[in-house]
Design an enzyme around this catalytic site. Sequence first.
Site, short mmCIF file in Angstrom:
data_model
loop_
_atom_site.label_atom_id
_atom_site.label_comp_id
_atom_site.label_asym_id
_atom_site.label_seq_id
_atom_site.Cartn_x
_atom_site.Cartn_y
_atom_site.Cartn_z
N LYS A 72 1.13 -1.32 0.09
CA LYS A 72 -0.33 0.15 -0.33
C LYS A 72 0.88 1.49 0.19
O LYS A 72 0.18 2.23 -1.01
CB LYS A 72 -1.34 -0.08 0.97
CG LYS A 72 -1.50 -1.39 1.38
CD LYS A 72 -1.18 -2.07 2.45
CE LYS A 72 -1.33 -3.68 1.94
NZ LYS A 72 -0.17 -4.29 2.64
N ARG A 73 2.11 1.34 0.73
CA ARG A 73 3.43 2.35 0.68
C ARG A 73 3.35 2.64 -0.81
O ARG A 73 4.67 3.98 -1.15
CB ARG A 73 3.93 1.95 1.99
CG ARG A 73 3.07 1.30 3.38
CD ARG A 73 4.37 1.82 4.03
NE ARG A 73 4.80 3.54 4.12
CZ ARG A 73 4.24 4.09 4.85
NH1 ARG A 73 3.20 4.28 5.14
NH2 ARG A 73 4.57 5.70 4.67
#
Length: 438
Positions: free
Chosen positions: A212-213
């Site tokens: 997600k990052r």
Amino acid sequence: MSVRTRFAPSPTGYLHVGGARTALFNLLFARQHGGKLILRIEDTDEKRNTPEALEAITDGLDWLGIDWDEGYGKGGNFGPYRQSERNAIYEKHFAVLQAGGHTYEDAGAIRFRSPRKTVTVDDLVCGKIDFDMSNPVTHPDMTIRRPDGSWIFHFVNVVDDLEMKMTHVIRGEDHLSNTPKHIELYQALGAEPPKFAHIPLILNHEGKKLSKRDGGSSLSYFLENGYVPEAVLNYLCLLGWSPGENRELLTIAEIQELFSLDGINRRNAIFDLDKCFWLNGQHLQTMALERFVALSRPFIVKAGIVATTDEDLLKALTIVKPKVKHLSDVPAWIGFLFTEDYPFDPEAVEKSLRKPEALDHLRALGAALATLTEWTHPAIEARLKETAAAAGLKAGPFVHPARVAVSGKAVGPGLYEMLELLGKDRVLARFQKAEQLP
RNA sequence: GGUGCCUUCGUCUAGGGGUUAGGACACGGCCCUCUCACGGCCGGUGCACGGGUUCGAAUCCCGUAGGCACUGCCA
């Protein structure tokens, strides 16, 4: 037997670009063989599923234009297409395993007893791979049912592919090591496994699984940041696949025609936003103006820009289309055309309007343009060049102050197009206003 | 640790016994030019390493190293 492929996401987060590519490859393969793509929702883990995640998946697929033929939201003859609604089917197959003596209880959970033989996976991408399953320490019997009666992925995945008559399972390579277990299950159920094709993974810049990052790991990122689906699709299909002949910029129709499982390589690919960005600009340039207008509209509306008329908006977008790289940049590129209250970029002002002669040039240009009778791009250009020549200068010293005066920025569409669009009165007024700038 | 897979410019890739190892993105320079962009030209960086096989290896074989995945009562 006609080809049936499936995309089987778990609604636990957002639609991952890796998942999107898997869906894409399944779609392409199905289409090429006159087959069908099925969407199945793998929601056996109640705790982790959310309705929002499910919506993100279908929204993402819709946006990309990955149109499944059968399954969740569309129905079909092999439903229901959510695993949470298929309990009776699982019970039926579970009974078969039990009757065959393939299961045993372990602390309330049910495990599948491996036959402990070598299993050969004949993969369409990876080739033939032997897995020695004889050692229970290294290959423990898998759990297929939790003590609360709910099912584990491996079991329901196999049962569904069987029940839904899948002919080809195209999925991420992270499942390659699971495949021998799945094959054991098919055999215990007395069934022929489908063909498998494991595609390489998409990694981040550190070479790890995209998370997600990482920018661009979620499909929504592309939508929000002004990417167009054809560019994202184009980029995604190039990760792990190549049509050969040095071809890269491809339309959806071309991808459809050229795609082949043979062209898939086995190396994991690192996701590179730069190239996707470039592809976006390329597709923006080549797409039809009507599509560009339609895709830009939400961004324009969101920015609160109100065009005087649709015709003016169309003209504005016409001069912007060849140069803009992101739809999200469109508002900034056209905003000044529809308001007198446009912002001035301090840096651009400093660089082009604060120079000693800048305002003199602007005044001279204003005077020259004031007598221009034909207000068109070529006429404006000719007049500007005459003015510059008369001053013994190149066009630049006149162009830059004019650009900043009229748009507030150093970057934008071609100057002459901008001026034509604005009209003589507004241009001259803006020139004067620029002289009064604090 | 075990099992499996992978290894060509920074990145995506083409090439699968004889190529000056090709293309694209990114990067640098130049040209065009009104900025940016587009387009054009030029440039650098690459076959993980070590052994074989062969007249010849990026390409075939073996080994080593590194990476990734799986090894869940996640999917």
